[in-house]
Design a protein around this motif. Sequence first.
Motif, mmCIF file in Angstrom:
data_model
loop_
_atom_site.group_PDB
_atom_site.id
_atom_site.type_symbol
_atom_site.label_atom_id
_atom_site.label_comp_id
_atom_site.label_asym_id
_atom_site.label_seq_id
_atom_site.Cartn_x
_atom_site.Cartn_y
_atom_site.Cartn_z
ATOM 1 N N LEU A 86 -3.269 -10.675 -20.371
ATOM 2 C CA LEU A 86 -2.441 -11.087 -19.631
ATOM 3 C C LEU A 86 -1.576 -10.085 -18.813
ATOM 4 N N GLU A 87 -2.210 -8.991 -18.690
ATOM 5 C CA GLU A 87 -1.652 -7.817 -17.733
ATOM 6 C C GLU A 87 -2.210 -8.010 -16.363
ATOM 7 N N PRO A 88 -1.222 -7.652 -15.211
ATOM 8 C CA PRO A 88 -1.608 -7.746 -13.994
ATOM 9 C C PRO A 88 -2.595 -6.759 -13.554
ATOM 10 N N HIS A 89 -3.262 -6.743 -12.648
ATOM 11 C CA HIS A 89 -4.237 -5.830 -11.897
ATOM 12 C C HIS A 89 -3.900 -5.624 -10.613
ATOM 13 N N ARG A 90 -3.703 -4.282 -10.260
ATOM 14 C CA ARG A 90 -3.449 -4.043 -8.903
ATOM 15 C C ARG A 90 -4.790 -3.938 -8.173
ATOM 16 N N ARG A 91 -4.890 -4.435 -6.866
ATOM 17 C CA ARG A 91 -5.998 -4.103 -5.964
ATOM 18 C C ARG A 91 -6.428 -2.764 -5.908
ATOM 19 N N THR A 92 -5.440 -1.623 -5.840
ATOM 20 C CA THR A 92 -5.789 -0.468 -6.044
ATOM 21 C C THR A 92 -6.615 0.218 -6.978
ATOM 22 N N GLU A 93 -6.530 -0.554 -8.141
ATOM 23 C CA GLU A 93 -7.228 -0.136 -9.407
ATOM 24 C C GLU A 93 -8.753 -0.405 -9.422
ATOM 25 N N TYR A 94 -9.164 -1.266 -8.238
ATOM 26 C CA TYR A 94 -10.488 -1.515 -8.086
ATOM 27 C C TYR A 94 -11.153 -1.257 -7.055
ATOM 28 N N PHE A 95 -10.411 -1.157 -5.803
ATOM 29 C CA PHE A 95 -10.560 -1.081 -4.506
ATOM 30 C C PHE A 95 -9.910 0.245 -4.028
ATOM 31 N N SER A 96 -10.363 1.230 -3.292
ATOM 32 C CA SER A 96 -9.528 2.183 -2.743
ATOM 33 C C SER A 96 -9.184 1.334 -1.102
ATOM 34 N N ASP A 97 -8.020 1.958 -0.581
ATOM 35 C CA ASP A 97 -7.910 1.695 0.704
ATOM 36 C C ASP A 97 -8.955 1.614 1.776
ATOM 37 N N GLU A 98 -9.818 2.359 1.772
ATOM 38 C CA GLU A 98 -11.008 2.804 2.507
ATOM 39 C C GLU A 98 -12.146 1.695 2.129
ATOM 40 N N GLN A 99 -12.392 1.466 0.929
ATOM 41 C CA GLN A 99 -13.186 0.389 0.591
ATOM 42 C C GLN A 99 -12.849 -1.023 0.933
ATOM 43 N N VAL A 100 -11.449 -1.410 1.150
ATOM 44 C CA VAL A 100 -10.962 -2.499 1.532
ATOM 45 C C VAL A 100 -11.225 -2.605 2.868
ATOM 46 N N ARG A 101 -11.084 -1.845 3.571
ATOM 47 C CA ARG A 101 -11.411 -1.719 4.890
ATOM 48 C C ARG A 101 -12.844 -2.018 5.539
ATOM 49 N N GLU A 102 -13.614 -1.998 4.461
ATOM 50 C CA GLU A 102 -14.991 -1.973 4.674
ATOM 51 C C GLU A 102 -15.577 -3.351 4.211
ATOM 52 N N LEU A 103 -14.764 -4.444 3.950
ATOM 53 C CA LEU A 103 -15.015 -5.548 3.243
ATOM 54 C C LEU A 103 -15.251 -6.507 4.399
ATOM 55 N N GLY A 104 -15.464 -6.430 5.376
ATOM 56 C CA GLY A 104 -15.793 -7.267 6.352
ATOM 57 C C GLY A 104 -14.810 -8.425 6.585
ATOM 58 N N PRO A 105 -15.581 -9.586 6.591
ATOM 59 C CA PRO A 105 -14.815 -11.022 6.778
ATOM 60 C C PRO A 105 -13.523 -10.735 5.971
ATOM 61 N N PHE A 106 -13.426 -10.467 4.574
ATOM 62 C CA PHE A 106 -12.367 -10.396 3.795
ATOM 63 C C PHE A 106 -11.018 -9.479 4.269
ATOM 64 N N TYR A 107 -11.570 -8.187 4.846
ATOM 65 C CA TYR A 107 -10.592 -7.734 5.560
ATOM 66 C C TYR A 107 -9.862 -8.301 6.630
ATOM 67 N N THR A 108 -10.945 -9.054 7.495
ATOM 68 C CA THR A 108 -10.218 -9.610 8.550
ATOM 69 C C THR A 108 -9.229 -10.749 7.926
ATOM 70 N N PHE A 109 -9.559 -11.391 7.081
ATOM 71 C CA PHE A 109 -8.597 -12.331 6.259
ATOM 72 C C PHE A 109 -7.569 -11.699 5.931
ATOM 73 N N MET A 110 -7.373 -10.620 5.406
ATOM 74 C CA MET A 110 -6.125 -9.830 5.013
ATOM 75 C C MET A 110 -5.547 -9.489 6.159
ATOM 76 N N GLN A 111 -5.951 -8.963 7.115
ATOM 77 C CA GLN A 111 -5.179 -8.561 8.235
ATOM 78 C C GLN A 111 -4.534 -9.723 8.857
ATOM 79 N N LYS A 112 -5.318 -10.791 8.919
ATOM 80 C CA LYS A 112 -4.643 -12.008 9.625
ATOM 81 C C LYS A 112 -3.366 -12.740 8.817
ATOM 82 N N HIS A 113 -3.288 -12.511 7.535
ATOM 83 C CA HIS A 113 -2.518 -12.988 6.632
ATOM 84 C C HIS A 113 -1.293 -12.003 6.148
ATOM 85 N N GLY A 114 -1.617 -10.911 6.471
ATOM 86 C CA GLY A 114 -0.656 -9.626 6.019
ATOM 87 C C GLY A 114 -0.804 -9.366 4.452
#
Length: 246
Positions: A86-114
């Motif tokens: 029951l412990e939280p996980h931060r996105r940065t513990e799995y994906f670096s900022d650079e990897q996130v920007r390479e996620l294609g449609p998911f990164y587009t979704f992230m940009q759209k919704h902040g």
Amino acid sequence: MNTLEKLYDCASRYLEKDRDWSSFSVEFGRIFDCEFALYRTSDEDAVAVTAHDSVLATSNPDCMQDFFENRFYQMRPMQEGDLTPLEPHRRTEYFSDEQVRELGPFYTFMQKHGVFYLMIAPALMPDGSVLSLTVWRSEDEPNFDDVEKQRLALFMRYLLALVRDSELKMVNHESRLSDFGERYGLTSAEIEVLGALLAGHSLRDIATKSGRSYGTVRWHVRNILSKCHVNSQKNLLHEFYALIEN
């Protein structure tokens, strides 16, 4: 009143009696200074799922509608190790900022919704589904720190204790445990541990409440998994529910 106390007070005022998820959503997002969603998914959701059916509370309904319509929740299935503590996980513990920007449609979704910095506190529910409390901030805002991670973990435990018997539809299965235990040859101690797992308790919580050591509880769980011919706690809960629903 500190931040955690404010969060507890918010949950108690809006959820303890009236289940006012809308008011809770507004105040939780303001106190934690983020966008957030509390939603539930299961293996069956691969067939058909909607935000309306799955989301209990959110500060951003449009984001969650988009999230479910595009099935982004299936990108990284939760692993057993993610769920038990029951412990939280931060996105940065799995994906670096650079990897996130390479996620294609998911990164587009992230940009759209902040959505950029996010943190998720998952909980394995008795019916095998996963309840997730996810919080997020935009790329221009600060990432969640260790103190906020601890607050989210404590609040998730409080939230489960507050609403599990009603809004989350978790029922008492004591009458079914003996039949299940007899079918698989479980001992009384193993049935007790299984009952605690069905109630949503972590292994450490079970150890504390039962007076057993953590190692002993883990040993009981391994024996239960072996006798039921499954390889994880999640599959064990699925086996239990499949049997009692037949």
